[in-house]
Design a protein around this motif. Structure first.
Motif, PDB file in Angstrom:
ATOM      1  N   ALA A 209       0.832  -1.205   0.000  1.00 26.09           N
ATOM      2  CA  ALA A 209       0.000   0.000   0.000  1.00 26.09           C
ATOM      3  C   ALA A 209       0.869   1.258   0.000  1.00 26.09           C
ATOM      4  CB  ALA A 209      -0.926  -0.016   1.214  1.00 26.09           C
ATOM      5  N   ASP A 210       1.913   1.250   0.837  1.00 29.47           N
ATOM      6  CA  ASP A 210       2.805   2.418   0.892  1.00 29.47           C
ATOM      7  C   ASP A 210       3.501   2.652  -0.446  1.00 29.47           C
ATOM      8  OD1 ASP A 210       2.167   2.763   3.535  1.00 29.47           O
ATOM      9  OD2 ASP A 210       3.985   1.829   4.317  1.00 29.47           O
ATOM     10  N   GLU A 211       3.916   1.555  -1.076  1.00 28.51           N
ATOM     11  CA  GLU A 211       4.709   1.671  -2.300  1.00 28.51           C
ATOM     12  C   GLU A 211       3.876   2.022  -3.520  1.00 28.51           C
ATOM     13  OE1 GLU A 211       8.252   1.702  -4.443  1.00 28.51           O
ATOM     14  OE2 GLU A 211       7.984   1.524  -2.279  1.00 28.51           O
ATOM     15  N   TYR A 212       2.606   1.574  -3.555  1.00 28.49           N
ATOM     16  CA  TYR A 212       1.796   1.731  -4.770  1.00 28.49           C
ATOM     17  C   TYR A 212       0.449   2.420  -4.528  1.00 28.49           C
ATOM     18  CZ  TYR A 212       5.172  -1.666  -6.538  1.00 28.49           C
ATOM     19  OH  TYR A 212       6.322  -2.306  -6.892  1.00 28.49           O
ATOM     20  N   LEU A 213      -0.340   1.907  -3.592  1.00 27.59           N
ATOM     21  CA  LEU A 213      -1.722   2.374  -3.465  1.00 27.59           C
ATOM     22  C   LEU A 213      -1.830   3.777  -2.887  1.00 27.59           C
ATOM     23  CD1 LEU A 213      -3.451  -0.883  -2.139  1.00 27.59           C
ATOM     24  CD2 LEU A 213      -3.297  -0.050  -4.501  1.00 27.59           C
ATOM     25  N   GLU A 214      -0.908   4.132  -2.035  1.00 24.31           N
ATOM     26  CA  GLU A 214      -1.005   5.422  -1.350  1.00 24.31           C
ATOM     27  C   GLU A 214      -0.081   6.471  -1.956  1.00 24.31           C
ATOM     28  OE1 GLU A 214      -0.534   4.664   2.813  1.00 24.31           O
ATOM     29  OE2 GLU A 214      -2.143   3.151   2.840  1.00 24.31           O
TER      30      GLU A 214
END
Length: 568
Positions: free
Chosen positions: A434-439
């Motif tokens: 999530a940190d690397e892509y979604l957020e």
């Protein structure tokens, strides 16, 4: 210290002469009679023997598993065991189809005490033994062969007489030539036949002869040879239930039990998870599940193995090893990257044909069959690879990474694992993803969009509102589809992006379902991945493009947010 020449102190086991042995070509096609000796043999080996409460819990669990024969104690040697047997009988805690077994030495007062404990039992096995091994005859008891036979025969006659005095009980007699595997084979047959003459078993009312590997002294094939030799040479074999009681001094108790069943044994005495004197008894759980993996139901129910393990740990006050076959907390777990990749592919093939014969790499049994989930099959640490990371995201979070993205993201997780030196949980993997892509919603984020098209035109027009560096910006573009139109709109605003690859799927079900889009783009000659999620697949794909742009512009990978402190 270890001797440079151990042959000066130790001698190899003398094998049985059985050149035409038949057992190697046999298969185990039916389960044996099982007898749990946890409450006697297992209990006497504990640092702190079980009290009444633990014994009762253990007994009830054994009944629930499906054991029909349970050795409940040594009542002539222990007041605790005596009281436990009386409680079972007087409080009617023994099911109609379960037979309790008690052990006694071949001494008159101990035999009498055993029958006193069993008074009123519906079904009971009286198990008597005496040592037949030449070292025990000479060193421990100072008796010759004839005196050894006389001890066994006298005890048998006493037991038979006491059984006839209590016809209300369905009695079974069991005799063990203790240390059978180190007893001369011709003498083992001689003493058993003498006992049989005294007891007079018939094919309709058989007695049990238990052939114990009291101390495991040779490779398992020798035990099998001894059992086959015994079954060939003993008279009136059809009146016997041949039982084995393997110990595990050489670490081959399970193999020894399996080979003796192939050699003609009808019955196995053992314990759950191998508790017993020294290195333990044979492990009935492993034996039973080995049969199960060969398509033979053991007639014991280990469908929910973890509560059974925890109950045994409580009663024995001993832990079960995390790598214990079929049972341990880590037994279905793969950390190795190559193993994880193979398991992931095997599970994917399994989903396509769930009724097929089980064939998943590195998993000899379906974890679901013993009440385990697939959640712990793959766990991630610094030894893991892309297969494990992808598997956990897919199984537990519904994220199906394209292959190249899987390879890229595994490096993110690998860096975290090596930096922290700890196992990376599924939740931590998702958070890193999530940190690397979604957020990745800065400096550009999607605010809203609207699509329109002309009736006779294949193209669509997209009007989008984005936030760029804190300011709102209106974009407009036209293309053969929403994503192509968005790319044109970005180009018109000065953001040149080329789509290389695109994947999408739904995540979740029903009202909670959402779309997830994986977008690989080329920006300034560099391939970059972005991922977006939304209830709308159009919005998800546009968010994926912006995620890639933001990642390209980011100077600090978001995965660095996962720190050693967050693992504690």
């Amino acid at each position: 210290m270890m001797l440079s020449d151990p042959s000066k102190k130790y001698r190899p086991f003398v094998a049985v002469d059985l050149p035409d042995r038949q057992w190697p070509s046999k298969r185990i096609e039916t389960p044996p009679q099982w007898c749990s000796v946890d409450l006697r043999d297992g209990n006497q080996s504990l640092i702190d023997p079980m009290d009444q409460e633990r014994k009762q819990r253990f007994f009830d669990m054994l009944v629930k598993i499906g054991f029909k024969q349970i050795e409940v104690g040594f009542p002539s040697a222990s007041q605790t065991d005596f009281d436990f047997v009386r409680t079972l009988i007087e409080e009617d805690r023994i099911p109609e189809d379960v037979t309790i077994q008690v052990l006694t030495q071949a001494r008159t007062h101990l035999i009498d005490r055993s029958f006193e404990a069993l008074k009123g039992a519906k079904n009971a096995i009286v198990h008597v033994y005496n040592a037949t091994d030449p070292m025990f005859r000479r060193v421990v008891f100072n008796v010759d062969k004839s005196e050894c036979v006389e001890i066994a025969v006298d005890a048998t006659r006493q037991i038979r007489s006491r059984m006839l005095e209590a016809p209300e009980t369905n009695w079974t007699f069991q005799y063990s030539p203790e240390l059978f595997t180190t007893t001369e084979m011709d003498f083992a047959v001689k003493i058993v036949e003498a006992v049989m003459d005294a007891y007079q078993p018939t094919p309709e009312h058989r007695m049990i002869v238990n052939l114990p590997a009291t101390v495991e002294v040779a490779t398992p094939n020798n035990y099998a040879d001894q059992v086959e030799w015994f079954c060939r040479h003993v008279n009136n074999r059809e009146s016997l239930i041949v039982s084995v009681h393997p110990h595990n001094d050489r670490g081959t108790g399970v193999a020894a039990a399996e080979l003796t069943l192939m050699a003609g044994a009808d019955r196995v005495e053992g314990t759950l998870f191998a508790n017993g004197e020294r290195t333990g008894n044979v492990d009935i759980v492993t034996l039973a599940m080995n049969m199960y993996t060969q398509g033979v139901h053991p007639q014991l129910d280990f469908s929910n193995i973890t509560p059974i393990m925890r109950e045994v740990e409580y009663c024995n006050q001993l832990p079960v090893h995390p790598r214990h076959p079929y049972v341990g907390d880590l037994v279905f777990t793969a950390f190795s990257g190559s193993h994880q990749d193979a398991i992931k592919k095997g599970m994917a093939a399994r989903r396509e044909d769930p009724e097929a014969v089980w064939a998943v790499p590195y998993l000899p049994i379906d974890p679901l069959d013993v009440g385990r989930s697939y959640e712990a099959v793959i766990r991630v640490n610094s030894q893991s690879g892309k297969g494990g990371v992808s598997y956990l995201l897919e199984q537990e979070h519904g994220i199906e990474l394209p292959r190249r993205l899987s390879m890229e993201f595994s490096q993110v997780v690998q860096e975290v694992a090596e930096r922290t030196g700890k196992e990376i949980t599924s939740q931590m993997i998702y958070q890193a993803f999530a940190d690397e892509y979604l957020e990745q919603d800065s400096p550009m984020a999607l605010i809203s969009h609207r699509l329109s098209s002309e009736p006779d035109s294949p193209k669509v027009t997209l009007e989008a509102m984005i936030e760029a560096n804190g300011e709102r910006q209106a974009l407009q573009g036209q293309g053969n589809g929403p994503l192509a139109a968005f790319i044109k709109a970005l180009a018109a605003a000065g953001h040149d992006v080329e789509i290389i690859d695109y994947h999408e799927h739904s995540r979740g079900q029903g009202a909670d379902a959402e779309a997830i889009a994986y977008v690989e783009v080329r920006i300034e000659g560099k391939a970059v991945f972005g991922v977006g999620t939304d209830e709308s697949i159009t919005s998800a794909s546009m968010k994926g493009v912006l995620s890639a742009i933001n990642r390209h512009r980011s100077s600090q990978p978001a995965a660095a947010n996962v720190t050693a402190d967050s693992l504690v």
